[in-house]
Design a protein around this motif. Sequence first.
Motif, PDB file in Angstrom:
ATOM      1  N   LEU A 104       0.828  -1.210   0.000  1.00 56.56           N
ATOM      2  CA  LEU A 104       0.000   0.000   0.000  1.00 56.56           C
ATOM      3  C   LEU A 104       0.862   1.259   0.000  1.00 56.56           C
ATOM      4  O   LEU A 104       0.532   2.235  -0.686  1.00 56.56           O
ATOM      5  CB  LEU A 104      -0.952  -0.023   1.196  1.00 56.56           C
ATOM      6  CG  LEU A 104      -2.020  -1.113   1.146  1.00 56.56           C
ATOM      7  CD1 LEU A 104      -2.766  -1.190   2.461  1.00 56.56           C
ATOM      8  CD2 LEU A 104      -2.969  -0.880  -0.012  1.00 56.56           C
ATOM      9  N   ARG A 105       1.963   1.262   0.732  1.00 56.81           N
ATOM     10  CA  ARG A 105       2.874   2.415   0.705  1.00 56.81           C
ATOM     11  C   ARG A 105       3.516   2.569  -0.664  1.00 56.81           C
ATOM     12  O   ARG A 105       3.714   3.677  -1.145  1.00 56.81           O
ATOM     13  CB  ARG A 105       3.949   2.266   1.767  1.00 56.81           C
ATOM     14  CG  ARG A 105       3.465   2.599   3.146  1.00 56.81           C
ATOM     15  CD  ARG A 105       4.597   2.595   4.137  1.00 56.81           C
ATOM     16  NE  ARG A 105       4.083   2.915   5.459  1.00 56.81           N
ATOM     17  CZ  ARG A 105       4.664   2.576   6.583  1.00 56.81           C
ATOM     18  NH1 ARG A 105       5.798   1.896   6.563  1.00 56.81           N
ATOM     19  NH2 ARG A 105       4.134   2.898   7.740  1.00 56.81           N
ATOM     20  N   GLY A 106       3.852   1.451  -1.278  1.00 59.73           N
ATOM     21  CA  GLY A 106       4.435   1.501  -2.617  1.00 59.73           C
ATOM     22  C   GLY A 106       3.477   2.097  -3.635  1.00 59.73           C
ATOM     23  O   GLY A 106       3.874   2.903  -4.486  1.00 59.73           O
ATOM     24  N   LEU A 107       2.214   1.725  -3.540  1.00 61.52           N
ATOM     25  CA  LEU A 107       1.223   2.294  -4.448  1.00 61.52           C
ATOM     26  C   LEU A 107       1.030   3.781  -4.197  1.00 61.52           C
ATOM     27  O   LEU A 107       0.794   4.551  -5.126  1.00 61.52           O
ATOM     28  CB  LEU A 107      -0.113   1.558  -4.306  1.00 61.52           C
ATOM     29  CG  LEU A 107      -0.142   0.115  -4.798  1.00 61.52           C
ATOM     30  CD1 LEU A 107      -1.464  -0.541  -4.437  1.00 61.52           C
ATOM     31  CD2 LEU A 107       0.098   0.056  -6.295  1.00 61.52           C
ATOM     32  N   ALA A 108       1.145   4.196  -2.941  1.00 61.48           N
ATOM     33  CA  ALA A 108       0.946   5.605  -2.603  1.00 61.48           C
ATOM     34  C   ALA A 108       2.122   6.477  -3.042  1.00 61.48           C
ATOM     35  O   ALA A 108       1.954   7.680  -3.223  1.00 61.48           O
ATOM     36  CB  ALA A 108       0.724   5.749  -1.108  1.00 61.48           C
ATOM     37  N   GLN A 109       3.299   5.881  -3.232  1.00 58.40           N
ATOM     38  CA  GLN A 109       4.463   6.690  -3.574  1.00 58.40           C
ATOM     39  C   GLN A 109       4.486   7.111  -5.038  1.00 58.40           C
ATOM     40  O   GLN A 109       5.248   8.000  -5.396  1.00 58.40           O
ATOM     41  CB  GLN A 109       5.754   5.967  -3.214  1.00 58.40           C
ATOM     42  CG  GLN A 109       6.193   4.905  -4.193  1.00 58.40           C
ATOM     43  CD  GLN A 109       7.435   4.172  -3.739  1.00 58.40           C
ATOM     44  OE1 GLN A 109       7.780   4.208  -2.567  1.00 58.40           O
ATOM     45  NE2 GLN A 109       8.110   3.504  -4.644  1.00 58.40           N
ATOM     46  N   ARG A 110       3.685   6.504  -5.872  1.00 57.44           N
ATOM     47  CA  ARG A 110       3.654   6.881  -7.295  1.00 57.44           C
ATOM     48  C   ARG A 110       2.219   7.124  -7.718  1.00 57.44           C
ATOM     49  O   ARG A 110       1.359   6.269  -7.557  1.00 57.44           O
ATOM     50  CB  ARG A 110       4.265   5.777  -8.153  1.00 57.44           C
ATOM     51  CG  ARG A 110       4.372   6.154  -9.617  1.00 57.44           C
ATOM     52  CD  ARG A 110       4.819   5.015 -10.499  1.00 57.44           C
ATOM     53  NE  ARG A 110       6.253   4.786 -10.390  1.00 57.44           N
ATOM     54  CZ  ARG A 110       6.906   3.921 -11.161  1.00 57.44           C
ATOM     55  NH1 ARG A 110       6.266   3.209 -12.061  1.00 57.44           N
ATOM     56  NH2 ARG A 110       8.192   3.759 -11.006  1.00 57.44           N
ATOM     57  N   GLU A 111       1.975   8.285  -8.278  1.00 57.42           N
ATOM     58  CA  GLU A 111       0.650   8.631  -8.784  1.00 57.42           C
ATOM     59  C   GLU A 111       0.352   7.829 -10.046  1.00 57.42           C
ATOM     60  O   GLU A 111       1.267   7.509 -10.813  1.00 57.42           O
ATOM     61  CB  GLU A 111       0.570  10.129  -9.114  1.00 57.42           C
ATOM     62  CG  GLU A 111       0.587  11.014  -7.895  1.00 57.42           C
ATOM     63  CD  GLU A 111      -0.664  10.853  -7.054  1.00 57.42           C
ATOM     64  OE1 GLU A 111      -1.760  10.745  -7.627  1.00 57.42           O
ATOM     65  OE2 GLU A 111      -0.529  10.816  -5.821  1.00 57.42           O
ATOM     66  N   PRO A 112      -0.920   7.507 -10.305  1.00 61.97           N
ATOM     67  CA  PRO A 112      -1.264   6.830 -11.563  1.00 61.97           C
ATOM     68  C   PRO A 112      -0.849   7.684 -12.757  1.00 61.97           C
ATOM     69  O   PRO A 112      -1.068   8.877 -12.787  1.00 61.97           O
ATOM     70  CB  PRO A 112      -2.786   6.688 -11.487  1.00 61.97           C
ATOM     71  CG  PRO A 112      -3.107   6.770 -10.042  1.00 61.97           C
ATOM     72  CD  PRO A 112      -2.084   7.667  -9.431  1.00 61.97           C
ATOM     73  N   ARG A 113      -0.213   7.044 -13.723  1.00 59.78           N
ATOM     74  CA  ARG A 113       0.268   7.755 -14.911  1.00 59.78           C
ATOM     75  C   ARG A 113      -0.652   7.574 -16.102  1.00 59.78           C
ATOM     76  O   ARG A 113      -0.651   8.386 -17.016  1.00 59.78           O
ATOM     77  CB  ARG A 113       1.660   7.275 -15.271  1.00 59.78           C
ATOM     78  CG  ARG A 113       2.670   7.560 -14.171  1.00 59.78           C
ATOM     79  CD  ARG A 113       4.020   7.018 -14.521  1.00 59.78           C
ATOM     80  NE  ARG A 113       4.974   7.367 -13.468  1.00 59.78           N
ATOM     81  CZ  ARG A 113       6.235   7.037 -13.525  1.00 59.78           C
ATOM     82  NH1 ARG A 113       6.713   6.362 -14.552  1.00 59.78           N
ATOM     83  NH2 ARG A 113       7.037   7.379 -12.542  1.00 59.78           N
TER      84      ARG A 113
END
Length: 118
Positions: A104-113
């Motif tokens: 979950l932290r990994g997903l939060a560190q990058r915005e959807p492109r």
Amino acid sequence: MSAHFVAKRRTDGNWSGTVPPEPAVLDPDTAPHVLNSRSSPVRQAPLLWTPATGRFDPSRLRLELVLREWTPETFAVDTGCGRSSVYKALQGQGVRDRTAIAILRGLAQREPRLALLA
């Protein structure tokens, strides 16, 4: 009427005790302010991760990775998760709390492109 539950943290990081009610479906008695104009309960999208079971929704997790232009391998390397743990989560198997937090932290560190096409 509100639903009460008792949960205790076990030493292995998982929850024990009575399982809380599924949060994806709202009970109109407990959440009357979340009703649509026809007074029927509003259904929410399924959660990405369900704490009661320790499982990710495989299709939602894969979608989140694709939107961020990650493959499971690059996601594992970038976030420090084990590759096997990422694949277990993508198969809908239960993962440890520590692994779920890392994902979950990994997903939060990058915005959807990528934008979803309607």
